[in-house]
Design a protein around this motif. Structure first.
Motif, short mmCIF file in Angstrom:
data_model
loop_
_atom_site.label_atom_id
_atom_site.label_comp_id
_atom_site.label_asym_id
_atom_site.label_seq_id
_atom_site.Cartn_x
_atom_site.Cartn_y
_atom_site.Cartn_z
N GLY A 164 -32.79 -42.33 60.96
CA GLY A 164 -33.96 -42.79 61.71
C GLY A 164 -34.34 -44.23 61.42
N GLU A 165 -35.55 -44.58 61.85
CA GLU A 165 -36.03 -45.95 61.72
C GLU A 165 -37.33 -45.99 60.92
OE1 GLU A 165 -36.47 -47.31 65.73
OE2 GLU A 165 -34.31 -47.76 65.95
N VAL A 166 -37.54 -47.11 60.22
CA VAL A 166 -38.76 -47.33 59.46
C VAL A 166 -39.34 -48.67 59.90
CG1 VAL A 166 -39.77 -47.59 57.15
CG2 VAL A 166 -37.79 -46.09 57.48
N SER A 167 -40.62 -48.68 60.24
CA SER A 167 -41.26 -49.91 60.68
C SER A 167 -41.67 -50.76 59.47
CB SER A 167 -42.50 -49.60 61.51
OG SER A 167 -43.53 -49.07 60.69
N TYR A 168 -41.99 -52.01 59.72
CA TYR A 168 -42.51 -52.86 58.65
C TYR A 168 -43.80 -52.29 58.07
CZ TYR A 168 -39.18 -56.70 58.83
OH TYR A 168 -38.04 -57.45 58.70
N ASP A 169 -44.62 -51.69 58.89
CA ASP A 169 -45.86 -51.09 58.40
C ASP A 169 -45.61 -49.98 57.39
OD1 ASP A 169 -47.73 -52.67 59.69
OD2 ASP A 169 -47.92 -51.33 61.43
N ASP A 170 -44.48 -49.29 57.54
CA ASP A 170 -44.21 -48.11 56.71
C ASP A 170 -43.14 -48.35 55.65
OD1 ASP A 170 -46.04 -46.60 58.20
OD2 ASP A 170 -44.51 -46.08 59.69
N LEU A 171 -42.65 -49.57 55.54
CA LEU A 171 -41.52 -49.83 54.66
C LEU A 171 -41.90 -49.73 53.19
CD1 LEU A 171 -38.54 -50.71 54.46
CD2 LEU A 171 -39.34 -53.08 54.46
N VAL A 172 -43.03 -50.31 52.82
CA VAL A 172 -43.44 -50.36 51.42
C VAL A 172 -44.44 -49.25 51.14
CG1 VAL A 172 -44.50 -51.74 49.61
CG2 VAL A 172 -43.08 -52.85 51.36
N VAL A 173 -44.09 -48.38 50.22
CA VAL A 173 -44.98 -47.30 49.80
C VAL A 173 -45.66 -47.75 48.51
CG1 VAL A 173 -45.14 -44.90 49.07
CG2 VAL A 173 -43.49 -45.57 50.82
N SER A 174 -46.98 -47.77 48.51
CA SER A 174 -47.69 -48.35 47.36
C SER A 174 -48.45 -47.29 46.57
CB SER A 174 -48.68 -49.42 47.83
OG SER A 174 -49.63 -48.87 48.72
N GLY A 175 -48.53 -47.55 45.27
CA GLY A 175 -49.37 -46.74 44.40
C GLY A 175 -48.97 -45.28 44.31
N THR A 176 -47.67 -45.00 44.27
CA THR A 176 -47.24 -43.59 44.29
C THR A 176 -46.62 -43.14 42.97
OG1 THR A 176 -45.07 -44.21 45.15
CG2 THR A 176 -46.79 -43.70 46.77
N GLY A 177 -46.52 -44.03 42.00
CA GLY A 177 -45.84 -43.65 40.76
C GLY A 177 -46.49 -44.22 39.53
N GLU A 178 -45.81 -44.11 38.42
CA GLU A 178 -46.28 -44.58 37.13
C GLU A 178 -46.34 -46.10 37.12
OE1 GLU A 178 -44.13 -45.16 32.84
OE2 GLU A 178 -43.72 -43.31 33.95
N ALA A 179 -47.50 -46.66 36.82
CA ALA A 179 -47.66 -48.11 36.78
C ALA A 179 -46.80 -48.70 35.67
CB ALA A 179 -49.12 -48.46 36.55
N GLY A 180 -46.13 -49.82 35.99
CA GLY A 180 -45.31 -50.50 35.00
C GLY A 180 -44.05 -49.77 34.61
N ARG A 181 -43.63 -48.81 35.42
CA ARG A 181 -42.50 -47.97 35.03
C ARG A 181 -41.18 -48.74 35.03
NH1 ARG A 181 -44.05 -46.59 40.14
NH2 ARG A 181 -42.50 -46.49 41.83
N ARG A 182 -40.27 -48.24 34.25
CA ARG A 182 -38.89 -48.74 34.18
C ARG A 182 -38.05 -47.62 34.77
NH1 ARG A 182 -35.64 -53.16 33.55
NH2 ARG A 182 -34.35 -53.17 31.66
N GLU A 183 -37.53 -47.81 35.98
CA GLU A 183 -36.98 -46.70 36.75
C GLU A 183 -35.49 -46.86 37.01
OE1 GLU A 183 -37.79 -44.36 41.00
OE2 GLU A 183 -39.18 -45.89 40.28
N LEU A 184 -34.74 -45.82 36.72
CA LEU A 184 -33.34 -45.76 37.15
C LEU A 184 -33.33 -45.38 38.62
CD1 LEU A 184 -30.26 -45.71 36.58
CD2 LEU A 184 -30.54 -43.25 36.10
N VAL A 185 -32.76 -46.24 39.44
CA VAL A 185 -32.72 -46.01 40.88
C VAL A 185 -31.27 -45.80 41.30
CG1 VAL A 185 -33.15 -47.02 43.15
CG2 VAL A 185 -34.80 -47.35 41.30
N THR A 186 -31.03 -44.72 42.00
CA THR A 186 -29.69 -44.40 42.48
C THR A 186 -29.74 -44.08 43.97
OG1 THR A 186 -29.92 -42.03 42.00
CG2 THR A 186 -29.08 -43.42 40.22
N GLY A 187 -28.59 -44.18 44.62
CA GLY A 187 -28.53 -43.79 46.02
C GLY A 187 -27.91 -44.85 46.89
#
Length: 230
Positions: A164-187
């Motif tokens: 599907g498609e994601v608009s610029y309005d919906d691209l950035v999800v804010s305030g959903t996780g641990e502040a200052g986290r160090r995250e392993l990102v995969t995918g």
């Protein structure tokens, strides 16, 4: 919040703190590389790539930029941010795009930017197709500051994937996780880029490992202080 705004906030908050840490475990000449990017260094790469896109290739809102790069790679992040900085649509589908940023030469009707994955590469290690841009040779010639010629509308498509498609309005999800986290990102490309944006919004940082060696991963994540894993 736009990707531009996310990067600007990182620069204002702490320009020197590591925001991307990358390990390459993939067999080949880049195996063993470790790269660390602060917000300042990341912004420099984004500016150069964004200037190449808009000045050399006329990329603007409505243009499409296909990323044929490993999802878990630091170059993927700055190319995605560069495309969004000039208002383009990042695509991960097999459809032809106006510009294709690729680690391997491809057959395309668009313009190719051939990205060499090695950190210190100064020229491509494979034959560059006629009309293609050798990123390793040419990117350094572009300016360190980026002023986009146009901005996308919030409803414009920022990301197009097979699902599907994601608009610029919906691209950035804010305030959903641990502040200052160090995250392993995969995918894949789309997931890594969006997950990195989400971590940065929360003043965090990301660790990427290309083709992770499971025998070394645990010790590496402990050494890097990773607090969030998939």
């Amino acid at each position: 919040m736009t990707p531009d705004a996310v990067l600007l906030r990182l620069l204002r908050t702490d320009p020197t703190r590591p925001r991307v840490t990358f390990y390459d475990d993939a067999p080949g000449p880049t195996q063993g590389e470790r790269i660390e990017l602060s917000a300042k260094v990341l912004a420099n790469w984004v500016a150069k790539a964004g200037n190449l896109l808009q000045d050399e290739l006329d990329v603007e809102p409505g243009s499409t930029v296909a990323l044929r790069l490993p999802g878990e790679h630091w170059r993927t992040l700055y190319w995605a941010l560069a495309a969004w900085s000039v208002g383009a649509t990042v695509v991960t589908t097999d459809d032809d795009a106006d510009v294709v940023v690729t680690a391997e030469p491809v057959d395309t009707d668009g313009t190719q930017v051939l990205a060499t994955l090695a950190a210190l590469a100064r020229a491509a290690t494979v034959e560059v197709p006629a009309g293609a841009i050798d990123e390793a040779r040419e990117l350094a010639t572009y300016a360190d500051q980026l002023t986009p010629y146009a901005e996308p509308a919030g409803s414009d498509v920022a990301l197009r994937t097979p699902s599907g498609e994601v608009s610029y309005d919906d691209l950035v999800v804010s305030g959903t996780g641990e502040a200052g986290r160090r995250e392993l990102v995969t995918g894949d490309v789309a997931h890594v880029a969006q997950a990195a944006l989400a971590a940065w919004v929360d003043d965090g940082s990301v660790v990427l490992v290309r083709e992770a060696d499971p025998t070394r991963l645990e010790d590496r994540l402990t050494a890097e202080g990773v607090t969030v894993r998939p």
